[in-house]
Design an enzyme around this catalytic site. Structure first.
Site, mmCIF file in Angstrom:
data_model
loop_
_atom_site.group_PDB
_atom_site.id
_atom_site.type_symbol
_atom_site.label_atom_id
_atom_site.label_comp_id
_atom_site.label_asym_id
_atom_site.label_seq_id
_atom_site.Cartn_x
_atom_site.Cartn_y
_atom_site.Cartn_z
ATOM 1 N N HIS A 1 0.840 -1.239 0.160
ATOM 2 C CA HIS A 1 0.040 -0.202 0.020
ATOM 3 C C HIS A 1 0.865 1.362 0.055
ATOM 4 O O HIS A 1 0.790 2.137 -0.694
ATOM 5 C CB HIS A 1 -0.904 0.111 1.263
HETATM 6 O O1 RIB Z 1 -4.052 0.179 5.180
HETATM 7 C C1 RIB Z 1 -2.839 -0.077 4.781
HETATM 8 C C2 RIB Z 1 -1.943 0.763 5.707
HETATM 9 O O2 RIB Z 1 -2.155 0.631 6.963
HETATM 10 C C3 RIB Z 1 -0.366 1.053 5.567
HETATM 11 O O3 RIB Z 1 0.120 2.490 5.840
HETATM 12 C C4 RIB Z 1 0.060 0.103 6.399
HETATM 13 O O4 RIB Z 1 1.448 0.253 6.606
HETATM 14 C C5 RIB Z 1 -0.740 0.034 7.448
HETATM 15 O O5 RIB Z 1 -0.245 1.184 8.177
#
Ligand code: RIB
Ligand code: CA
Length: 306
Positions: free
Chosen positions: A238
């Site tokens: 992500h």
């Molecule tokens: O939903 C994904 C996010 O949540 C990313 O930043 C991952 O590192 C978690 O923090």
């Protein structure tokens, strides 16, 4: 070509780790500071990880600690996803460096002054530090050229059916940030979910030999464990998409939206709500991703660490 001065606000975090590796590898970005926040793990663990990642990658920028807890709720970490130490229980050499003595929000403000309107923030964790910075220094909003966050979703969530994790951890902070008036880009689940790297993609990345191949491979393997056995196995990094967008804006198509945050403590707390009729647009939301371009940007990263 002049580099983009950035601060990465982060809660490392397996995907944060890879996102920081990507940022360091890009000749377009100049990391001015790394600021840490609670989220995937406690502040103590996310901060140690950030310091050790900076040490591993020879990032000569200050690492400064921020919020230990969300603004108005207890901390719920993602230890189930990111492991007890926060980076998939991968052990790094301890950094010999110390944290910057300033708080994260003070480092953000000081650097914003120094960069005279050119500083960009890439926030890939809960928004607690950014909210505190705005509350302490209201003029900061106009001093930041762009705030790019990984967070939110105009569809379903990943922490709950309604909320994405970074927003869910600290909805009040997100509410403050989304209302502050930043030039803001939201890299949410709408687009990160379309960057799933298949087993074949993972093999291709692991085949790129570099001095950090082992760590990159271990991080990908750690993430893959969670997706194995699913109908469509693979990994979604992500946070790396938020960095990839700042490196090459062609990675995403954006739509100007009005987004508000559900802060009431009910089933949809942490939801990023799209207000179709509201003409007051406050955020550019990623709606389409050029997956092949994202892969090219991400796969260029290991080559930097020859
Ligand atoms: O939903 C994904 C996010 O949540 C990313 O930043 C991952 O590192 C978690 O923090
Ligand atoms: Ca993160």
């Amino acid at each position: 070509m002049s580099q983009i001065p950035i601060i990465i606000d982060t809660d490392p975090g397996i995907d944060d780790f890879l996102a920081i590796m990507l940022a360091k590898s890009s000749s377009k970005l100049d990391i001015k500071a790394i600021t840490t926040v609670c989220g995937n793990q406690t502040l103590e663990k996310t901060s140690k990880n950030a310091l050790d990642i900076a040490n591993l990658l020879d990032i000569e920028a200050p690492v400064s600690q921020g919020a230990q807890i969300p603004l108005d709720r207890k901390l719920n970490t993602a230890a189930d996803v990111h492991g007890e130490n926060g980076i998939g229980n991968i052990c790094l050499e301890d950094s010999s460096m110390n944290f910057d003595t300033r708080y994260a929000w003070d480092v953000i403000y000081d650097e914003a002054k120094k960069q005279k309107g050119n500083l960009e923030i890439i926030a890939i964790g809960p928004l607690t530090n950014i909210a505190i910075a705005v509350l302490k220094y209201p003029e900061l909003v106009k001093m930041i050229k762009r705030l790019t966050i990984m967070g939110g979703s105009t569809a379903s969530g990943n922490k709950t059916e309604h909320a994405e994790f970074n927003i869910w951890v600290d909805p009040l902070a997100a509410d403050i940030v989304f209302k502050a008036g930043f030039n803001m880009v939201m890299v949410g689940l709408d687009v990160t979910r379309k960057t799933l790297l298949s087993e074949e993609d993972i093999r291709d990345i692991k085949d790129i030999k570099s001095k950090h191949s082992d760590i990159i491979g271990s991080l990908l393997d750690e993430m893959f464990k969670r997706y194995k056995g699913l109908e469509n196995p693979g990994v979604i990094i992500h946070d790396a998409l938020a960095v990839a967008y700042v490196i090459d804006e062609n990675c995403l198509d954006l739509k100007n939206c009005n987004i508000s945050i559900e802060t009431r403590d009910d089933v949809s707390v942490g939801k990023t709500i799209v207000n179709q009729g509201n003409k007051e647009k406050n955020v550019l939301v990623g709606v389409r991703v050029d997956f092949d371009l994202f892969k090219r940007v991400f796969e260029s990263m290991p080559l930097y660490y020859k």
